[in-house]
Design an enzyme around this catalytic site. Sequence first.
Site, PDB file in Angstrom:
ATOM      1  CB  THR A   1      -0.855  -0.107   1.125  1.00  0.00           C
ATOM      2  OG1 THR A   1      -0.120   0.169   2.422  1.00  0.00           O
ATOM      3  CG2 THR A   1      -1.991  -1.266   1.271  1.00  0.00           C
TER       4      THR A   1
ATOM      5  CG  LEU B   1      -3.870   6.999  -2.137  1.00  0.00           C
ATOM      6  CD1 LEU B   1      -4.320   7.097  -3.640  1.00  0.00           C
ATOM      7  CD2 LEU B   1      -4.648   8.027  -1.415  1.00  0.00           C
ATOM      8  CG  HIS B   2      -2.396   2.703   3.939  1.00  0.00           C
ATOM      9  ND1 HIS B   2      -1.693   2.023   3.649  1.00  0.00           N
ATOM     10  CD2 HIS B   2      -2.332   3.729   4.842  1.00  0.00           C
ATOM     11  CE1 HIS B   2      -0.559   2.828   4.426  1.00  0.00           C
ATOM     12  NE2 HIS B   2      -1.117   3.766   4.993  1.00  0.00           N
ATOM     13  CG  ASP B   3      -8.436   1.225   3.992  1.00  0.00           C
ATOM     14  OD1 ASP B   3      -7.752   0.201   4.310  1.00  0.00           O
ATOM     15  OD2 ASP B   3      -8.860   2.187   4.908  1.00  0.00           O
TER      16      ASP B   3
END
Length: 293
Positions: free
Chosen positions: A191, A234-236
């Site tokens: 991520t 932008l992890h999710d």
Amino acid sequence: MPVIIDTDPGIDDAIAILYALRNPALDVLALTTVAGNIGLDVTTRNAGRIAALAGVRVPVHPGAAAPLGRAARPETGIHGNDGLGGVAFPEPLQPASEEGAIAAMARLLATAPAGSVDLHCLGPLTNLALLLRSAPQAARRIGRVIAMGGAVEVAGNVGPKAEFNIAHDPEAAVEVLAAGLDLTLIPLDATRQLRADAACIAALRRGGAGPATAAADLIEAYFAATSGAESRPLHDPCVPLLACHEALFRIETYALGVDPATGALLPGPDRVRVAMGLEAGALHDHLRAGLEG
């Protein structure tokens, strides 16, 4: 792809949900909420607000208000007291469901063909662990679980080797990894390679669509919580992006376990598919196109 999104919105959760709700490749059956980035009442309201901005009526089912056996530890320093960095969102189009997250998951999975509904986990794994405990036969009907969480070969973000989602409820993560589900984990290793910067914000604003503009506002709020950073991960959004564009991720298989004290991923007995890399440029293009509708 029919999916249930389990979430604790959350700035980057909001971007992921907006992308998923606008993407014709995904049929979002429900949003289930969990305490994580902020408390359950706020995450539940935020899920409805995000759906309203996307112009989609989707049921929102409140889930676990705290981790298994420990107190919640919200991350308001990054996400703000409202969970969305102070960015303006409309009020929900409909009230949250009176049916809880675990009951809703069990019902949706039991009434759909086995293996036909995927679960996207954007927050702590508490709700999935509770589903495994209370309705194991329904849980076995999940097609695949795609979860953002953990740090394998990189440093953590809430400890030397711990990532927030897993560390918030490590007991739940232990149960989920041991359950033998078709699980793909997207850790910080991947991520952190999908980053938003000033050029990303400008490109989203050029799109003109409400969700794209909201994503730009959210990323700017993300920057406001840091100092001196030129980009933010932008992890999710990696979760729905992997569901739709898995070929753009490098998937490896690891034998993992979870330290129940710290939430760190360790070598262990459970075989897990792990995304360790990604093609950031192509995924940015897909994310922007999805948000623009």
